[in-house]
Design an enzyme around this catalytic site. Structure first.
Site, PDB file in Angstrom:
ATOM      1  N   HIS A 255      29.045 -12.989 -84.817  1.00 27.61           N
ATOM      2  CA  HIS A 255      27.946 -12.685 -83.881  1.00 27.61           C
ATOM      3  C   HIS A 255      27.663 -11.183 -83.890  1.00 27.61           C
ATOM      4  O   HIS A 255      26.517 -10.758 -83.835  1.00 27.61           O
ATOM      5  CB  HIS A 255      28.303 -13.143 -82.462  1.00 27.61           C
ATOM      6  CG  HIS A 255      28.540 -14.630 -82.367  1.00 27.61           C
ATOM      7  ND1 HIS A 255      27.659 -15.546 -82.896  1.00 27.61           N
ATOM      8  CD2 HIS A 255      29.540 -15.355 -81.800  1.00 27.61           C
ATOM      9  CE1 HIS A 255      28.120 -16.778 -82.671  1.00 27.61           C
ATOM     10  NE2 HIS A 255      29.261 -16.688 -82.014  1.00 27.61           N
TER      11      HIS A 255
ATOM     12  N   LEU B 270       5.213  -4.668 -79.720  1.00 29.87           N
ATOM     13  CA  LEU B 270       5.860  -5.952 -80.011  1.00 29.87           C
ATOM     14  C   LEU B 270       6.392  -6.538 -78.708  1.00 29.87           C
ATOM     15  O   LEU B 270       7.006  -5.826 -77.913  1.00 29.87           O
ATOM     16  CB  LEU B 270       7.036  -5.747 -80.995  1.00 29.87           C
ATOM     17  CG  LEU B 270       7.873  -6.996 -81.312  1.00 29.87           C
ATOM     18  CD1 LEU B 270       7.057  -8.004 -82.130  1.00 29.87           C
ATOM     19  CD2 LEU B 270       9.141  -6.626 -82.085  1.00 29.87           C
TER      20      LEU B 270
ATOM     21  N   ASP C 151      21.014 -18.852 -87.062  1.00 29.98           N
ATOM     22  CA  ASP C 151      22.180 -19.735 -87.189  1.00 29.98           C
ATOM     23  C   ASP C 151      23.083 -19.278 -88.341  1.00 29.98           C
ATOM     24  O   ASP C 151      22.612 -18.705 -89.321  1.00 29.98           O
ATOM     25  CB  ASP C 151      21.680 -21.171 -87.438  1.00 29.98           C
ATOM     26  CG  ASP C 151      22.768 -22.205 -87.183  1.00 29.98           C
ATOM     27  OD1 ASP C 151      23.812 -21.859 -86.619  1.00 29.98           O
ATOM     28  OD2 ASP C 151      22.558 -23.359 -87.566  1.00 29.98           O
TER      29      ASP C 151
END
Ligand code: FPP
Length: 246
Positions: free
Chosen positions: A41, A135, A24
């Protein structure tokens, strides 16, 4: 410097098997620099690279990132377009790198709402990184936790109506097996940047016993070192899972 922290957390205790992150503050980061929100972003992509590398280094098995919520479809079209283009750009640029680092990418959410270009990119990264062993990277896109739980309930009802299941067999495992996250353990640690103390319809079922770590830092500023700080803080917590300490 961050490698000192990495060494410390490896000797300090067990590393979370699964970390979830609410990324955020991109908009506020851009606003603080008098830039348009989409550039915030864009800057957030660098932090995504940092945390992926940090998880690989610390040997965290699963990383789940909240990239776009179902509620985010209500943002201005220009911002939605920018986020979708960024997703396509991210996939085009990072695919080879992720594959070479043995990262498997899964995209979780209502993918039927994605535009054809974004949908193709998502399908491609999932197919081309399948089987990576180091991962599991889950990108939550067009994701809503309540919708995910409702979808699981619908599947249970369909299975019951079709005679594949009797209602008495519906337990927590039966629900968990029908969530997008069925293949992975629940998150041990939830990180949220930008100081907001909310869960925002993210992994409501799965976060039941996660440790929460909120930092005032805005997402584009978050680094591999900050991830290690969060893991060290996690290692200082006492997890009781509703029991008393021994
Ligand atoms: C929240 O910040 C962030 C988002 C809605 C998008 C997250 C996207 C990225 C980090 C970049 C792309 C990542 C991938 C994996 C392609 P906000 O816009 O709500 O910030 P604000 O609260 O300051 O306005």
């Amino acid at each position: 410097m961050s490698d000192d922290l990495l060494r410390r957390l490896k000797v300090h205790g067990s590393v979370p098997a699964h970390i979830a992150i609410i990324m955020d503050g991109n908009g506020r980061w851009a606003k603080g620099r008098a830039l348009p929100r989409p550039l915030g972003h864009h800057a957030g992509m660098r932090a995504v690279r940092e945390v992926i590398q940090g998880c690989l280094d610390a040997e965290v098995g699963v990383l789940t990132l909240f990239a776009f919520s179902q509620e985010n479809w209500q943002r201005p079209a220009v911002e939605i377009d920018a986020l979708m283009s960024l997703l396509e750009e991210y996939i085009a640029r990072e695919l080879d790198n992720l594959r070479s680092k043995r990262v498997t990418v899964c995209v979780l959410g209502d993918l039927g709402r994605l535009a054809p270009g974004a949908r193709q990119a998502v399908d491609r990264i999932m197919a081309d990184t399948a089987g990576g062993s180091d991962l599991a990277l889950n990108l939550c896109i067009s994701y809503s936790s309540r919708a995910e739980i409702a979808r699981a309930a619908r599947q249970l009802a369909e299975d019951a109506v079709a005679g594949r299941l009797v209602p008495a067999e519906i337990d927590e495992d039966a629900v968990a097996r029908r969530l997008y996250t069925a293949p992975w353990p629940d998150p041990d640690l939830l990180i949220r940047t930008s100081g907001e103390q909310r869960i925002s319809n993210f992994l409501l079922w799965q976060l039941a016993y996660a440790e929460l770590y909120v930092t005032p830092m805005l997402w584009p500023d978050f680094t591999r070192r900050d991830l290690f700080e969060a893991i060290l803080e996690f290692q200082r917590r006492e997890r009781r899972f509703g029991r008393v300490s021994v």
